[in-house]
Each structure stands twice: as structure tokens, then as C-alpha cells.
Design an enzyme around this catalytic site. Structure first.
Site: not given
Ligand code: DGY
Length: 427
Positions: A170, A398
Site C-alpha cells: 500500500d 505481519e
Molecule cells: C488495509 O486495509 O490496510 C489493506 O491493506 C487495504 O486492502
């Protein structure tokens, strides 16, 4: 009798337990709290992990995922199997045409064909799974066809993404240039929910979120009509990592076609075109740019680790692989744990903020497979050893700080557990 348990057995059991804990009855949440739905590329890794401990459950993961496929063939990045109010943006914001089950309106890295081939070729009794494998093959053929029609209407061989979330990475520094050219307007106020679950210092910034939501609204206002969005969406980027994942997925889809006796020509056409398309991403030094900004018409020369996925995709020649292996070690070898997602010697490196520096187990695993495929055994072994060490010390997080090894983001993470199982199974 704990003492009799080897390190391998302990990690194996712990990984299996995480998959079981995150099982919602046929699909897995990436982690409890932060991500309460089924995500597209998570499901691919998770299915491969499940297959090592419970084969029918692995097939179920893909089956549940494909229930969210759109009539167009698009596979959405989130399938909202049951609605909760702890996640933003939910189905009320996306307003997608697919409502049974509701989904988001964008896609994510197309790893699912790779997962399907992994499940199929590692199933002894293929006759039992053949009917569902065949229908999943057809679904993925439609998905890849959609990717080319919607995201490469000019037939360059490489597909574009229209939102940073489609990359799965992201807030990668790779998007800073393209996003800086976008001025968000009329974004209604919204409340992030991710910060209720995890440390804000590990997550994207508010200014990133405003852009994410602005882009979501642009795609929604465009009625999710493709391929016109390719020409009008404010963000339109060819991501090297994404295309490498697609290239490998096409090779795996081709392997499925051969195994099932299905037609191959369409898939080989995609592979040939992609191999030529990668020409556009070559940096003239022996390696690859990390991407290409279609709107600005410029290559993205940013030292992000995702560009080494060209090895996972098999897009590099032997000479290029040698160059990449050297560049990789020089650029990323200086941290305690490899591989940081962004060069640690460059301004903007952040060891704990989401995709701006941390080590991700899935990336290590794909890179390790890529290096192995090209014969770079020590690079591959280091990537696997580091991630095993990180998980053993910090837990199944994660992602991890490459300098200190601290676990970041969500705990007990499904895809971290899944790739640990893959790594252990291959040792
Ligand atoms: C989040 O919500 O952080 C996701 O990566 C978007 O899909």
C-alpha cells in the site's frame, strides 16, 4: 516432552495453530482484529500453507475466494463474507456491483493461479480434485483475461494497477511520485479503524489514507467500468513486482492447462507478450526499474525490493539475474535481517512503517524461490534463514524491523504462518 521437540517441529506446530485460529469456517482472516475478511493475495499464500496440513481445507480457501469473482472476471481484493464494523472501508463505501457476497472494487497481486498449481501438483489423488481444479482453472483464465482487457487495453504485455492497494504494498515509496501528482478533492471525513488494532507508527499516514479513499471514490464514481478507467483514473502505474507475479501465475496457469488438457494458446500469448513487455522496464544498467507511471509517462527508479520479483517471475536473463543478485546484496545486505522492503541507505527508509522498510515473510519466500530458480543458492538460503529466525524470536508477525527484528503490524498472521510451513516443508 517439550525437549524432544525440534525447532522445526515447534515452528511447524505453531504455524499450523495460527492457520486454525484464523479459520472462519472455510476462509482465513489474515489476522484477528485488523483484517476481518478474506483478502485476495493472502488467500493464495494461505491456501498453499493449508495444503501442507489439511488438503481439503486448502481447496476450500480457494473455493470461498472465487465466490467473490465479478461477472467481468475480476477478482476483488477483499471478499466480505460476513459484515463487521471494525474495518474501514467496508462494503458500504465500495458499493461494488458484486453483492453476493459483497466485495471491494479493486484487485490485488494475482498469485492465485500459482496457488492453484501448487495445490494441484502436490495432490497425490488428482482424480478427486480434478472437477474443482478444472472449474477453478476456468475462473482464473477469466480473471487473467480480465486483467489484460481491463488493465492493458493497448496490449503492451504489462498490466497497470489503478490504486496502490492493488499492489498489496500500500504505502511503498514507489507510489510517492505518482501520488504526489494527485490532488485529492471532496473527500468526505472518515474514521480509520486500522489504528484501533495496531501501533500507528507501523501503519500508513493519514495523508496516505486521504489519497487511498480519494482514489477509491474516483473508481466508484467511474462505475468500475473497465477499460475506460485505465484511461481516466488518476493513478495508473505498471508495477514491476505485480507483473512479475502475473508472469509466474501465467506460467503456472499454463502448467495447469497442460495437466488438464485445456487449450494453451491464449496463455502462451500472454506470456510471450509479457516477456516482450518487460523490455520497457529495463533500466539500461543491467537491471529493472521498479515500475512505470503511465499517467506521467516516466519510469519509476525507486530502490524498492519488489523489483527483484523479476526473478520470481522468470523475467530476467541469466546476465540480468547476476546483476540483480549483486545489486540486491549491495543494496540490502547491510541490515541484520534481510530483506528490507526499501533500501536502508536511502532517505525515507523506515524500519517499522508498513511497506517502507520492514521485512515481510511472503516477500522473502518469493525472492528466495526466485534466487533458487536462477541458481543463487546462498541468497535463497539467507532469505529463508532470516525469516525463520525472525519468527522464532519475535512470533508470527505481519512484518519485522530489519534492524532489530522486532515484530510489527498484526500478530499471529496467517500468511506468515503459511510461508513458514512452505519453507519448512522445502528444507
Ligand atoms: C488495509 O486495509 O490496510 C489493506 O491493506 C487495504 O486492502
Amino acid at each position: 516432552m517439550r525437549g524432544l521437540h525440534t525447532r522445526r517441529e515447534q515452528l511447524w506446530d505453531a504455524a499450523g495453530l495460527i492457520l486454525k485460529r484464523n479459520d472462519m469456517g472455510g476462509y482465513s482472516v489474515p489476522t484477528r482484529g485488523l483484517y476481518p475478511y478474506q483478502w485476495l493475495w493472502d488467500a493464495g499464500f494461505v491456501a498453499m500453507g493449508w495444503h501442507l496440513i489439511d488438503q481439503p481445507r486448502a481447496w476450500k480457501e480457494l473455493d470461498m475466494l472465487l465466490r467473490g469473482q465479478w461477472a467481468s472476471g475480476m477478482l476483488p481484493h477483499i471478499t466480505f463474507h460476513q459484515i463487521v464494523d471494525t474495518y474501514f472501508p467496508g462494503p458500504d463505501i465500495w458499493q461494488s456491483p458484486q453483492q453476493n457476497p459483497p466485495t471491494s472494487g479493486i484487485t490485488q497481486p494475482p498469485i492465485i493461479a500459482t496457488a492453484l498449481w501448487d495445490l494441484y501438483r502436490n495432490t497425490e489423488d488428482t482424480a478427486t480434485v480434478e472437477p474443482q481444479a478444472r472449474s477453478m482453472f476456468q475462473a482464473l483464465l477469466r480473471y487473467h483475461r480480465w486483467l489484460y482487457e481491463a488493465r492493458d487495453p493497448d496490449k503492451t504485455g504489462l498490466v497497470a494497477i489503478l490504486h496502490p492497494w492493488e499492489s498489496g504494498m500500500d504505502n511503498s515509496p514507489l507510489w510517492d511520485g505518482p501520488l504526489s501528482r494527485i490532488k485529492p478533492v471532496a473527500v468526505p471525513t472518515f474514521k480509520r479503524r486500522d489504528l484501533n488494532h495496531v501501533n500507528a507508527a507501523h501503519r500508513p499516514l493519514d495523508e496516505d489514507y486521504v489519497r487511498y479513499i480519494y482514489l477509491l471514490i474516483c473508481l466508484r464514481n467511474g462505475g468500475y467500468v473497465e477499460p475506460s478507467l485505465y484511461y481516466f483514473a488518476p493513478f495508473c502505474v505498471v508495477d514491476t513486482g505485480y507483473n512479475a507475479i502475473l508472469l509466474r501465475a501465467n506460467r503456472d496457469l499454463l502448467a495447469m492447462a497442460k495437466a488438464l488438457g485445456e487449450p494453451e494458446t491464449e496463455i502462451t500469448g500472454w506470456i510471450d507478450r509479457a516477456e516482450k513487455g518487460f523490455q520497457r522496464l529495463r533500466d539500461g544498467q543491467g537491471g529493472f526499474y521498479a515500475g512505470f507511471d503511465v499517467r506521467a509517462g516516466v519510469p519509476l527508479d525507486v530502490p524498492v525490493t519488489s523489483k527483484y520479483l523479476t526473478l520470481w517471475g522468470g523475467a530476467a536473463s541469466a546476465d540480468e539475474a547476476l546483476y540483480l543478485a549483486r545489486e540486491f546484496s549491495e543494496s540490502l545486505g547491510g541490515t541484520s535481517y534481510m530483506a528490507a522492503t526499501f533500501s536502508p541507505v536511502v532517505t525515507g527508509f523506515h524500519p517499522q512503517r508498513y511497506w517502507r522498510g520492514p521485512v515481510w515473510a511472503i516477500l522473502n519466500w518469493m525472492l528466495s524461490e526466485g534466487f533458487k530458480d536462477y541458481g543463487f543458492k546462498s541468497e535463497a538460503a539467507r532469505l529463508r534463514a532470516d525469516v525463520l529466525q525472525l519468527v522464532e524470536t519475535a512470533g508470527f508477525y505481519e512484518y519485522f524491523d530489519p534492524l532489530t527484528g522486532v515484530g510489527c503490524g498484526g500478530p499471529d498472521f496467517s500468511w506468515t504462518a503459511a510461508v513458514i510451513l512452505k519453507i519448512l516443508a522445502s528444507e
